[in-house]
Every structure is written in structure tokens, then in C-alpha cells.
Design an enzyme around this catalytic site. Structure first.
Site, PDB file in Angstrom:
ATOM      1  N   TYR A 195     -16.960  45.119 -15.585  1.00  0.00           N
ATOM      2  CA  TYR A 195     -16.297  44.200 -14.659  1.00  0.00           C
ATOM      3  C   TYR A 195     -16.212  42.804 -15.261  1.00  0.00           C
ATOM      4  O   TYR A 195     -15.224  42.105 -15.119  1.00  0.00           O
ATOM      5  CB  TYR A 195     -17.057  44.160 -13.334  1.00  0.00           C
ATOM      6  CG  TYR A 195     -16.586  43.078 -12.401  1.00  0.00           C
ATOM      7  CD1 TYR A 195     -15.296  43.109 -11.866  1.00  0.00           C
ATOM      8  CD2 TYR A 195     -17.418  42.021 -12.067  1.00  0.00           C
ATOM      9  CE1 TYR A 195     -14.851  42.107 -11.025  1.00  0.00           C
ATOM     10  CE2 TYR A 195     -16.979  41.010 -11.222  1.00  0.00           C
ATOM     11  CZ  TYR A 195     -15.704  41.061 -10.701  1.00  0.00           C
ATOM     12  OH  TYR A 195     -15.270  40.057  -9.879  1.00  0.00           O
ATOM     13  N   LYS A 196     -17.256  42.420 -15.954  1.00  0.00           N
ATOM     14  CA  LYS A 196     -17.276  41.078 -16.541  1.00  0.00           C
ATOM     15  C   LYS A 196     -16.509  41.031 -17.865  1.00  0.00           C
ATOM     16  O   LYS A 196     -16.443  39.987 -18.508  1.00  0.00           O
ATOM     17  CB  LYS A 196     -18.713  40.575 -16.676  1.00  0.00           C
ATOM     18  CG  LYS A 196     -19.315  40.273 -15.288  1.00  0.00           C
ATOM     19  CD  LYS A 196     -20.671  39.637 -15.337  1.00  0.00           C
ATOM     20  CE  LYS A 196     -21.238  39.333 -13.950  1.00  0.00           C
ATOM     21  NZ  LYS A 196     -20.611  38.174 -13.289  1.00  0.00           N
ATOM     22  N   ASN A 219     -21.993  31.382 -11.174  1.00  0.00           N
ATOM     23  CA  ASN A 219     -21.530  32.724 -11.497  1.00  0.00           C
ATOM     24  C   ASN A 219     -21.208  32.721 -12.995  1.00  0.00           C
ATOM     25  O   ASN A 219     -21.090  31.669 -13.599  1.00  0.00           O
ATOM     26  CB  ASN A 219     -20.294  33.068 -10.664  1.00  0.00           C
ATOM     27  CG  ASN A 219     -19.990  34.546 -10.691  1.00  0.00           C
ATOM     28  OD1 ASN A 219     -20.826  35.368 -11.062  1.00  0.00           O
ATOM     29  ND2 ASN A 219     -18.771  34.901 -10.306  1.00  0.00           N
ATOM     30  N   HIS A 224     -12.211  40.023  -2.648  1.00  0.00           N
ATOM     31  CA  HIS A 224     -13.391  40.475  -3.378  1.00  0.00           C
ATOM     32  C   HIS A 224     -13.405  41.987  -3.625  1.00  0.00           C
ATOM     33  O   HIS A 224     -14.356  42.499  -4.223  1.00  0.00           O
ATOM     34  CB  HIS A 224     -14.669  40.090  -2.627  1.00  0.00           C
ATOM     35  CG  HIS A 224     -15.067  38.660  -2.845  1.00  0.00           C
ATOM     36  ND1 HIS A 224     -15.066  37.732  -1.841  1.00  0.00           N
ATOM     37  CD2 HIS A 224     -15.455  38.005  -3.962  1.00  0.00           C
ATOM     38  CE1 HIS A 224     -15.449  36.569  -2.332  1.00  0.00           C
ATOM     39  NE2 HIS A 224     -15.692  36.700  -3.610  1.00  0.00           N
ATOM     40  N   ARG A 227     -23.388  27.721  -6.019  1.00  0.00           N
ATOM     41  CA  ARG A 227     -24.026  28.813  -6.746  1.00  0.00           C
ATOM     42  C   ARG A 227     -23.425  28.847  -8.142  1.00  0.00           C
ATOM     43  O   ARG A 227     -22.367  28.260  -8.397  1.00  0.00           O
ATOM     44  CB  ARG A 227     -23.795  30.159  -6.047  1.00  0.00           C
ATOM     45  CG  ARG A 227     -22.357  30.633  -6.091  1.00  0.00           C
ATOM     46  CD  ARG A 227     -22.172  31.921  -5.309  1.00  0.00           C
ATOM     47  NE  ARG A 227     -22.693  33.070  -6.011  1.00  0.00           N
ATOM     48  CZ  ARG A 227     -21.932  33.970  -6.662  1.00  0.00           C
ATOM     49  NH1 ARG A 227     -20.623  33.846  -6.692  1.00  0.00           N
ATOM     50  NH2 ARG A 227     -22.481  34.993  -7.279  1.00  0.00           N
ATOM     51  N   GLU A 254     -19.411  29.542 -14.122  1.00  0.00           N
ATOM     52  CA  GLU A 254     -18.712  28.862 -13.033  1.00  0.00           C
ATOM     53  C   GLU A 254     -19.733  28.198 -12.123  1.00  0.00           C
ATOM     54  O   GLU A 254     -20.625  28.856 -11.599  1.00  0.00           O
ATOM     55  CB  GLU A 254     -17.922  29.870 -12.193  1.00  0.00           C
ATOM     56  CG  GLU A 254     -16.781  30.500 -12.941  1.00  0.00           C
ATOM     57  CD  GLU A 254     -16.065  31.587 -12.128  1.00  0.00           C
ATOM     58  OE1 GLU A 254     -15.039  32.088 -12.597  1.00  0.00           O
ATOM     59  OE2 GLU A 254     -16.550  31.938 -11.023  1.00  0.00           O
TER      60      GLU A 254
END
Lengths: 309, 347
Positions: free
Chosen positions: B317-318, B226, B194, B224, B266
Site C-alpha cells: 500500500y505504501k 503519517n 479512505h 498526527r 506527512e
């Protein structure tokens, strides 16, 4: 997840240890597990709800039933006495899903297992695993006298050390002759675990290769008061009650898993403390001792304790 | 329940498409008009409307067969997308058992599992497979157990060993990733893999997330959502194939952004594997173009606000910081300024 299982066998295996077998009442198969796992056994003993964690000793891949071995602790809080005296075949008990806090490290080149007395239990399920994996292992069991040797499936390869026969375990020799990549697992009394880990560290064993498991019973002590800030309640924790039990009795939801100071689930923040926390857990670092408490086993002595529950 | 499977591609001519029903069941990840990291875990239980992607433990949808074909292409080009360190063999069998059991129960018309002791028979009707094998005997399957079952299951799979109070990426099948590489991460622990995520470490997110994951229990899976963005409906956005898909990021224009820019969600779930005590981490990828998203008015409005207000480092980042102005301009047409209702489902 908890299932209600039937006690189907109860069999003494030594003067103080009894083996119990649980099965699904309709014969359904139970979830398989990994070596070293334990289950939480919930016992309704009159007015008292008792919960104790016991290592599973049966073959992890045998889904036909779960077996545990319980040593009677006359000075304990009553769970083992309940099982020894009141539990009878046919009785239904709540058994939690298997949880493993003491798994084998599967990257190990060799597994060195050291057990004291009833501390043999987690190794009994692990032995099925090491044999199946063809992994090298060495097992030492230390007992005081020959009649304490439980009639459980202890393999021929195990080395039994009987102190009143003078065959005490030579820890230094055992620990100093292992090949690199060996992982050490120890289960027994607090004193034994500490002795083994101290010796291993002194001999230069890496910390990550050392594993131990001891479920602590909540220690009795003087009653104390606790303020629960979020629920805005003040509780009194009795001498033979744990803080976790007091929270539960007051309807304050607190997560838990092992109830023995080992898993970390019930970790709780301290908001104010005028007094001394009696930390009994295996979970917190010393650096966390002034900011956190494990309600399952730890207590307080002093004027004021406020926690974030 | 019958599913009609799309004939489509995730590369080349990009013929991937969502039916109106697939759009409505798309797991839109924003439950409010803004986004920040959180440990947004919840129990992985059947929830939501009947056709929700959360209803079944391993969701199978209209893209199933095409996704499996795409995985086979990627593996043929680069076998390192599927790896398992030697001590993860048992975890591979655990994963096979978990997926086969769940799919056979949740989709009895598509998958069947018959167990006679260790002799198992697995029927995968959509893929036309009918295989018998001996449980825990690798030699009876055409691939290792993890590879065998994940060649038949949508989504990526990281299989994490638990030891030393940490999780280790010691096995996986990863062919539909958002710009990360199993071959690079294999053998790393939770904090190591990470490390590239901005902000989260300072926020204490990883410590809390790891603590949560170490305590995931048998029979109590968690999940979760994402998200990120991708240009074109491409599953294999790996670092290894960046030369193929990286330049496509620059192909977005004001005219084509609605059709080319995809929200990539995701659905991550977390499962304690019983025999190995390992943790399975399926990462199921759902793709939806902006022009399909805005057919749900609530989502169009909300996505506009989320993307517009996202901090620069997160957008970077994305992977869509260069296209953000185009995306925000496009989405602004669908934001009428009305309030949005709570939760992720369409109104």
C-alpha cells in the site's frame, strides 16, 4: 479552551427570558463562530459549580461580544435561576469556546427553521448567516401567548404562531409544500421536536435533511452506586447529581463537550450491568444501549453497574 | 529568525537537498522499532526542540520558495489540483484568515497582516507579495481565497465540510500527494476516500478517527504523522502523473538506493474553521533520503527494523514493496543491533 469574560449587559426580553452579553475584560476580540453554535457557561454558585450550554444569538462574525438568551426554569437544576437572579453586570464568568452541533447544511437549497419558544435562540445567529449568503429560508416560531414573544431580533419575515390566538402552526402544510433540497431545522421542547420529525418522516423527508437540537438537563432520579473499573473506585451518584458530575467530584477524568446528551464526547463503556440503564441521551443507537452509557444525562437503577472509567 | 531558502527542484534534475539542520529537524515518524496503524492524534501545540517542525502552527522551512514554484508548475499543467465546491467559499476565507493570522504571528519577519475592518493588507516577504483586499469579497483577490493562500503555504490542503455526522472532501489544494487525487476524491465522504487503505477498516480505525475529528474544536487543533516512501524527491506523485514517476520506482539499485529512496513524512493537522464549521486538514510533506536519515544513528537503526518487519500488505500500500529488499539491505549496514531510545527525536 475557556476564557473568563465579563457580563456587560443583562436585559429582560420577555417575562421568562433574559438576554446576557459577555465581553473580554480587556476589550480583546473573541473568536468568531458559525450559526447555531453554543457556548458552555460555567457558574460558581457558592459551593456548586454549574455548567450549562446556551446557543449564541449574536452575529457570528461580530467578535466584540457573545450574547445568549436564557429562559428561567424554576423546576430546573439552578443554572438559569443563577443567571437570572445572581448574575449581575460586571461579574466574570468562564465561557467556553464556541462549539457547533447544529450548523446549517450549506449544500441546502432552502433552510426551513421551526422554533418553539426559547428554541428560537440558535436560529438567531443562523439568520445572520443565511442573509449574508442570500440563501432562501423560512422561519416559524410557535409560542403560547403574545406576551411570550421575546424582544429579540426576530426578522419581519418570520411567521409567528400564537396558540392562544388560534394561529397554531399547520405543520403538515408547512412540511408538504417545501421545494426539494430543503433542509429542516427544529429546536424547542422534546415533544415539539419529536412531533416535527415524526411528521416530516411520515411525509417522506430524507433523514439527512432533518436536524434538531435540544440540550437536555441531567434528569434527577434515585441515587445509585457505580463501580469505576479503571480507577478502582465506587461512587454514589446523588438524586440531583449526574453521573458525570459524580465522576468529576471523585477526580475521575471524563471528556465532555455539551453536557446535554448530544455531542457524544463522554460516551462510556459498560463492563457489567445488573439492572436497568435509564438512557436519556440523543447520542446512542438503541443497539448500543446495553454496552454504553452517556454519563452527562443518563442514570442507572438496579444492583450493580460497572463502567470503564 | 531568518531562513535561507534553497534553490532546488522537485522534478527533472531533482536538485532538492536537505541541509544538516533540516535533517536534524526532519519529523522522523517512528517512536519505536515497529509500525502499525493507530489513531495517533495529539494536540497540535508547540513541542520538541527549538527548531522542531512542531514549534509553529504552519512550519516554514528552507524548501518554501522552491515548493511554491513546484506547486505553480503543477497547477499550470493541471488546474483541477485546486477545487472548491460552491458551498465551501466561506471555508476558503476561514482558511485564509487562519493561515495569515498564524504566519504573521509566528514569523513576523517574513509575513505581515494588517487589518482595518474588512480592508486587509498581506505582505509575504519571501515571495515578494504585498496585496490589499477586502475580506470575504472574492473579487478583490487574484484567485479564490483558498487558492490564494495555499499558493503561498507549504503542504497540501483538504478542506472538509461537516454534515450528516460525516466529513466531506469538498475543497482542496493538492499538488504534493502520496498517490491520491483530489479530482477523484472531491465530494467523497470520510469512509469513501479512505476505502483503499488496507486493514484499517477492520481494525475500527476509521470509526474512531472520524469520531475524533468531528469533535475537533476551535482553537484546539490536533495533529498526527503519517509516512510512505518515494523514489526521488518528488512532490507531485499523483495518479495523474504516474507515467512520469511510476517507472522511476524501477530505477533503484543497490548502488543508488541511499540517495534515490526517500522517506516521505506527512505532518497532518486538523483545524476547526470558525465561520463555516468546516475542518481544515493541512498535509505537510517532508522528504529525506535514506543516506541523510542514517546520519542520525538512532534513525538508521530503527528505520531498518521498521521496514524489515512491516507486513507485506502495508509495504505494498505504501508503494515500496518491490524495492523493500534493496532498502532493507542498505539500511542493515547502519543497524548495529543496539537498543534505540524511546521517542522520535535524535539522541
Amino acid at each position: 479552551m475557556t476564557q473568563v469574560l465579563r457580563l456587560t449587559q443583562k436585559q429582560p426580553v420577555s417575562p421568562r427570558i433574559t438576554r446576557f452579553r459577555f465581553e473580554h475584560p480587556e476589550g480583546r476580540s473573541l473568536p468568531v463562530f458559525s450559526g447555531g453554535a453554543h457556548v458552555m457557561v460555567t457558574m460558581r454558585d457558592g459551593e456548586v459549580l454549574r455548567r450549562n450550554a446556551y446557543s449564541l444569538i449574536s452575529d457570528p462574525q461580530d467578535s466584540s461580544g457573545y450574547e445568549i438568551a436564557v429562559q428561567r426554569e424554576d423546576q430546573g437544576r439552578g443554572g438559569s435561576n443563577f443567571l437570572h437572579e445572581k448574575a449581575q453586570p460586571g461579574m466574570m464568568l468562564q465561557i467556553g469556546a464556541p462549539v457547533n452541533l447544529f450548523g446549517l447544511n450549506l449544500t441546502a437549497r432552502k433552510h426551513l427553521m421551526i422554533a418553539g419558544g426559547v428554541g428560537i435562540t440558535p436560529f438567531l445567529s443562523q439568520l445572520h448567516e443565511v442573509v449574508r449568503l442570500h440563501a432562501p429560508f423560512e422561519l416559524h416560531l410557535a409560542i403560547r401567548s403574545r406576551n411570550e414573544l421575546p424582544a429579540l431580533a426576530i426578522p419581519d419575515a418570520a411567521q409567528v404562531h400564537v396558540s392562544d390566538e388560534g394561529s397554531r402552526m399547520n405543520l403538515t402544510e408547512i412540511l408538504s409544500t417545501q421545494p426539494l433540497g430543503t433542509h429542516l431545522y427544529v429546536c424547542g421542547s422534546a415533544r415539539m421536536i419529536e412531533g416535527v420529525l415524526t411528521e416530516a418522516s411520515a411525509l417522506g423527508w430524507p433523514k439527512d435533511a432533518l436536524h434538531s437540537e435540544e440540550f437536555l438537563a441531567p434528569a434527577p432520579g434515585v441515587p445509585f452506586e457505580v463501580n469505576c473499573a479503571r480507577s478502582d473506585k465506587t461512587l454514589t451518584v446523588g438524586a440531583h447529581q449526574s453521573l458525570l458530575e459524580a465522576l468529576e467530584a471523585a477526580g475521575i477524568d471524563t471528556p465532555w463537550l455539551c453536557r446535554g446528551g448530544a455531542c457524544g464526547q463522554c460516551e462510556t463503556d459498560i463492563l457489567a450491568c445488573d439492572g436497568e440503564i435509564e438512557h436519556h441521551d440523543h447520542w446512542l443507537d438503541p443497539a448500543e444501549h446495553c454496552s454504553k452509557i452517556m454519563p452527562c444525562v443518563s442514570r442507572f437503577r438496579g444492583a450493580l453497574l460497572t463502567i470503564d472509567r | 529568525m531568518t531562513i535561507s531558502f534553497n534553490k532546488e527542484t522537485f522534478r527533472g534534475d531533482y536538485s532538492f537537498h536537505n541541509s544538516p539542520a533540516a535533517i536534524r529537524r526532519f519529523p522522523f515518524p517512528f517512536d519505536r522499532d515497529e509500525y502499525m496503524y493507530s489513531v495517533n492524534m495529539e494536540p497540535h501545540r508547540a513541542t520538541g526542540p527549538d527548531d522542531s517542525v512542531f514549534k509553529r502552527r504552519f512550519d516554514v522551512d528552507e524548501h518554501y520558495l522552491s515548493e511554491m514554484e513546484d506547486r505553480a508548475i503543477t497547477l499550470a499543467r493541471d488546474p483541477a489540483r485546486c477545487q472548491s465546491l460552491p458551498h465551501m467559499r466561506l471555508a476558503g476565507w476561514d482558511l485564509l484568515e487562519l493561515i495569515m493570522t498564524c504566519k504573521a504571528q509566528d514569523y513576523p519577519d517574513l509575513f505581515q497582516l494588517t487589518r482595518d475592518g474588512e480592508r486587509w493588507r498581506w505582505v509575504n516577504r519571501p515571495m515578494g507579495l504585498d496585496d490589499s483586499f477586502t475580506f470575504l469579497d472574492d473579487s478583490t483577490l487574484p484567485f479564490g481565497p483558498m487558492e490564494y493562500i495555499t499558493r503561498q503555504t507549504q503542504g497540501d490542503f483538504a478542506v472538509l465540510d461537516q454534515r450528516e455526522g460525516n466529513l466531506w472532501m469538498d475543497a482542496g489544494m493538492v499538488t504534493s500527494q502520496a498517490d491520491w487525487s483530489l479530482d477523484f476524491d472531491i465530494g467523497m465522504n470520510f469512509f469513501e476516500w479512505h476505502a483503499p487503505v488496507p486493514r484499517a477498516a477492520e481494525m475500527g480505525i476509521f470509526q474512531r478517527a472520524l469520531k475524533f475529528l468531528l469533535n475537533v474544536q476551535q482553537d484546539s487543533p490536533a495533529r498526527r504523522l503519517n509516512w510512505t516512501m518515494t523514489v526521488n524527491p518528488r512532490l507531485d506523485t499523483s495518479p495523474e502523473t504516474y507515467p512520469e514517476w511510476g517507472p522511476e520506482k524501477r530505477s533503484v539499485t543497490a548502488e543508488n538506493v541511499g540517495g534515490r529512496q526517500y522517506l516521505r513524512v506527512e505532518l497532518q493537522s486538523f483545524w476547526r474553521l470558525p465561520r463555516s464549521n468546516a475542518l481544515a486538514f493541512p498535509i505537510r510533506c517532508y522528504l529525506c533520503s535514506l543516506e541523510d536519515i542514517v546520519t542520525i544513528p538512532k534513525w538508521g537503526r530503527r528505520l531498518h527494523r521498521v521496514i524489515r518487519d512491516l507486513p507485506e500488505d502495508l509495504a505494498s500500500y505504501k508503494g515500496f514493496v518491490v524495492n523493500r529488499p534493496l532498502i532493507v539491505d542498505y539500511l542493515s549496514q547502519f543497524d548495529d543491533g543496539q537498543p534505540t531510545s524511546p521517542g522520535i527525536y535524535p539522541d
